[in-house]
Design an enzyme around this catalytic site. Structure first.
Site, PDB file in Angstrom:
ATOM      1  N   TYR A 109     -52.073   4.488  40.235  1.00  0.00           N
ATOM      2  CA  TYR A 109     -51.563   5.409  39.236  1.00  0.00           C
ATOM      3  C   TYR A 109     -52.845   6.193  38.791  1.00  0.00           C
ATOM      4  O   TYR A 109     -52.612   7.392  38.675  1.00  0.00           O
ATOM      5  CB  TYR A 109     -50.819   4.843  38.217  1.00  0.00           C
ATOM      6  CG  TYR A 109     -50.062   5.648  37.313  1.00  0.00           C
ATOM      7  CD1 TYR A 109     -49.169   6.500  37.755  1.00  0.00           C
ATOM      8  CD2 TYR A 109     -50.541   5.278  35.797  1.00  0.00           C
ATOM      9  CE1 TYR A 109     -48.642   7.219  36.633  1.00  0.00           C
ATOM     10  CE2 TYR A 109     -49.629   6.185  34.933  1.00  0.00           C
ATOM     11  CZ  TYR A 109     -48.738   7.094  35.224  1.00  0.00           C
ATOM     12  OH  TYR A 109     -48.332   7.970  34.297  1.00  0.00           O
TER      13      TYR A 109
HETATM   14  N1  LIG Z   1     -43.746   6.636  30.218  1.00  0.00           N
HETATM   15  C1  LIG Z   1     -44.662   6.161  29.815  1.00  0.00           C
HETATM   16  O1  LIG Z   1     -45.053   5.335  29.240  1.00  0.00           O
HETATM   17  C2  LIG Z   1     -45.915   7.353  30.544  1.00  0.00           C
HETATM   18  C3  LIG Z   1     -47.230   7.254  30.049  1.00  0.00           C
HETATM   19  C4  LIG Z   1     -48.218   8.052  30.445  1.00  0.00           C
HETATM   20  C5  LIG Z   1     -47.816   9.119  31.185  1.00  0.00           C
HETATM   21  N2  LIG Z   1     -46.496   9.066  31.661  1.00  0.00           N
HETATM   22  C6  LIG Z   1     -46.198  10.314  32.688  1.00  0.00           C
HETATM   23  O2  LIG Z   1     -45.337  11.433  32.005  1.00  0.00           O
HETATM   24  C7  LIG Z   1     -44.490  12.196  32.854  1.00  0.00           C
HETATM   25  C8  LIG Z   1     -42.904  11.573  32.480  1.00  0.00           C
HETATM   26  O3  LIG Z   1     -42.801  10.127  32.355  1.00  0.00           O
HETATM   27  P1  LIG Z   1     -41.404   9.418  32.458  1.00  0.00           P
HETATM   28  O4  LIG Z   1     -41.655   7.968  31.857  1.00  0.00           O
HETATM   29  O5  LIG Z   1     -40.510  10.484  31.667  1.00  0.00           O
HETATM   30  O6  LIG Z   1     -41.178   9.596  33.819  1.00  0.00           O
HETATM   31  P2  LIG Z   1     -39.621   9.164  34.595  1.00  0.00           P
HETATM   32  O7  LIG Z   1     -40.147   8.315  36.087  1.00  0.00           O
HETATM   33  O8  LIG Z   1     -38.780   8.663  33.912  1.00  0.00           O
HETATM   34  O9  LIG Z   1     -39.475  10.760  35.091  1.00  0.00           O
HETATM   35  C9  LIG Z   1     -40.240  11.422  36.101  1.00  0.00           C
HETATM   36  C10 LIG Z   1     -39.302  12.541  36.745  1.00  0.00           C
HETATM   37  O10 LIG Z   1     -40.293  13.090  37.844  1.00  0.00           O
HETATM   38  C11 LIG Z   1     -39.326  13.306  38.824  1.00  0.00           C
HETATM   39  N3  LIG Z   1     -40.000  13.545  39.947  1.00  0.00           N
HETATM   40  C12 LIG Z   1     -41.004  12.610  40.593  1.00  0.00           C
HETATM   41  N4  LIG Z   1     -41.365  12.957  41.674  1.00  0.00           N
HETATM   42  C13 LIG Z   1     -40.916  13.833  41.892  1.00  0.00           C
HETATM   43  C14 LIG Z   1     -40.949  14.929  42.951  1.00  0.00           C
HETATM   44  N5  LIG Z   1     -41.966  14.735  44.127  1.00  0.00           N
HETATM   45  N6  LIG Z   1     -40.269  16.107  42.833  1.00  0.00           N
HETATM   46  C15 LIG Z   1     -39.605  16.612  41.674  1.00  0.00           C
HETATM   47  N7  LIG Z   1     -39.290  15.744  40.927  1.00  0.00           N
HETATM   48  C16 LIG Z   1     -40.057  14.508  40.839  1.00  0.00           C
HETATM   49  C17 LIG Z   1     -38.408  12.163  38.659  1.00  0.00           C
HETATM   50  O11 LIG Z   1     -37.284  12.506  39.706  1.00  0.00           O
HETATM   51  C18 LIG Z   1     -38.305  11.818  37.320  1.00  0.00           C
HETATM   52  O12 LIG Z   1     -37.122  12.558  36.884  1.00  0.00           O
HETATM   53  C19 LIG Z   1     -45.052  11.341  34.098  1.00  0.00           C
HETATM   54  O13 LIG Z   1     -45.956  12.358  34.745  1.00  0.00           O
HETATM   55  C20 LIG Z   1     -45.389   9.877  33.628  1.00  0.00           C
HETATM   56  O14 LIG Z   1     -46.429   9.830  34.947  1.00  0.00           O
HETATM   57  C21 LIG Z   1     -45.551   8.251  31.363  1.00  0.00           C
END
Ligand SMILES: NC(=O)c1ccc[n+]([C@@H]2O[C@H](COP(=O)([O-])OP(=O)(O)OC[C@H]3O[C@@H](n4cnc5c(N)ncnc54)[C@H](O)[C@@H]3O)[C@@H](O)[C@H]2O)c1
Length: 264
Positions: A160
Site C-alpha cells: 500500500y
Molecule cells: N480508511 C482509512 O483508515 C484510511 C487511512 C489512510 C488513507 N486512506 C485513504 O483514504 C481514501 C478513502 O478511504 P476509505 O477508507 O473511504 O476507502 P474505501 O475503500 O471505503 O472507498 C474507496 C472508494 O474508492 C473507489 N475506488 C477504488 N478503486 C477505484 C477505481 N479504480 N475507479 C473508481 N473508483 C475506485 C471504491 O469503489 C470505493 O468506493 C483512500 O484513498 C484510502 O486509501 C484511508
C-alpha cells in the site's frame, strides 16, 4: 439546503471514490462550502443516494458518473462529464483508493497490481485528464488522498505504501512543475480513519479483520497519541482547506491528519 459558507461558490469539484467512506464526507464538506460536485466511483449502486446527501449538504448542483479510474479512458470520461456539463474543473480530489493490507510476501501479483491501480493509477489518470483544461484557465486545485503509513511504516503496509508513496512523489513533482500556472497540488494524509470498515477491525472475527490480515487494531491505536481513530469530517475539512482562495500559498505539501501518530 443552503451551503454553510460561500468559500467555494462557483467552483466545480470532481471528487473520486465517493461510493462510501471518506469520499462521501469529502463531498459533503465541499458541498457545505458551496461547490458544484461531480461524484465518481466504479461502484455506482450508492451514488444516487450519496448525491442526495451531498445536495442536502448545500451543493447547488450534483452529478455522478460510474468510471473505472484505474484506466486512462475512465479518468478522461470523468473529467469530460464536468467539462461538458459545467465547462470547467476547478478542483480535483483524488480520494479513490483503499488498501489491501497484508504482509508483503503474502501479496499476490494480483493484489499488488490492484493496490497500485486503486491508489496510484487512479490519481495519475484523473490528473492527466484534468490538467490541460486547468492550465488553459490558469486555475486548479488538486488534492490527493495519501496515507500516513508511508511515514510510520506500520505492519503489513509495504504494498500500500508503494502506491501512496507514489502519490506523494507525484504531488511534489506536479506542484513544482505547475506552480507558476495557477495550480496547486497537495496531499491530505490520514492515519487510521473511523470508517465502518476500520471500525469492524475491532472484532478479530470479522471478515474485514481476516481480509486485511493486520495485527490487532488495538495495538495500532496505542501508537496514536490522542488515542482514537480520526473522524471522517476531520480529514474532509483539511481537504477543503487546501482549496480555499486564501490558502493558495500551500503547495506540494503532505498534510498529516493522524492524531499525532507521526509528527513533523
Ligand atoms: N480508511 C482509512 O483508515 C484510511 C487511512 C489512510 C488513507 N486512506 C485513504 O483514504 C481514501 C478513502 O478511504 P476509505 O477508507 O473511504 O476507502 P474505501 O475503500 O471505503 O472507498 C474507496 C472508494 O474508492 C473507489 N475506488 C477504488 N478503486 C477505484 C477505481 N479504480 N475507479 C473508481 N473508483 C475506485 C471504491 O469503489 C470505493 O468506493 C483512500 O484513498 C484510502 O486509501 C484511508
Amino acid at each position: 439546503m443552503k451551503p454553510l459558507t460561500t468559500r467555494l461558490s462557483d467552483r466545480v469539484a470532481v471528487i473520486t471514490g465517493t461510493a462510501r467512506g471518506l469520499g462521501v464526507a469529502i463531498a459533503e464538506q465541499f458541498a457545505s462550502d458551496g461547490a458544484r460536485i461531480l461524484l465518481v466511483d466504479r461502484d455506482d449502486a450508492s451514488l444516487p443516494e450519496v448525491a442526495d446527501k451531498v445536495r442536502a449538504a448545500g451543493a447547488p448542483e450534483v452529478l455522478w458518473t460510474r468510471q473505472d479510474l484505474s484506466q486512462e479512458e475512465g479518468g478522461q470520461a470523468a473529467i469530460d462529464v464536468a467539462l461538458r456539463e459545467w465547462g470547467k474543473v476547478d478542483i480535483l480530489v483524488n480520494n479513490a483508493g483503499g488498501g489491501i493490507i497484508r504482509p508483503f510476501l503474502e501479496h499476490t501479483r494480483d493484489t499488488l497490481v490492484e493496490t497500485l491501480n486503486r491508489n496510484l493509477w487512479t490519481t495519475i489518470w484523473c490528473i492527466r485528464a484534468a490538467l490541460p483544461s486547468m492550465l488553459e484557465r490558469g486555475y486548479g486545485r488538486i488534492v490527493n488522498v495519501s496515507a500516513d503509513s508511508v511515514h510510520t511504516g506500520i505492519w503489513s503496509h509495504a504494498g500500500y505504501n508503494a502506491a501512496k508513496g507514489g502519490v506523494n512523489g507525484l504531488t511534489t513533482g506536479l506542484a513544482f512543475e505547475f506552480a507558476k500556472r495557477g495550480i496547486t497540488v497537495n496531499c491530505v494524509s490520514p492515519g487510521g480513519i473511523a470508517t465502518p470498515e476500520l471500525l469492524d477491525m475491532f472484532n478479530p472475527d470479522s471478515a474485514v479483520y481476516q481480509k486485511h490480515q493486520m495485527i490487532d487494531i488495538n495495538k495500532a491505536l496505542e501508537l496514536i497519541p490522542n488515542g482514537r481513530l480520526t473522524e471522517l469530517d476531520e480529514v474532509a475539512a483539511v481537504a477543503a482547506f487546501l482549496t480555499y482562495d486564501n490558502t493558495k500559498a500551500i503547495n506540494g505539501q503532505i498534510y498529516s491528519v493522524n492524531g499525532g501518530q507521526w509528527m513533523l
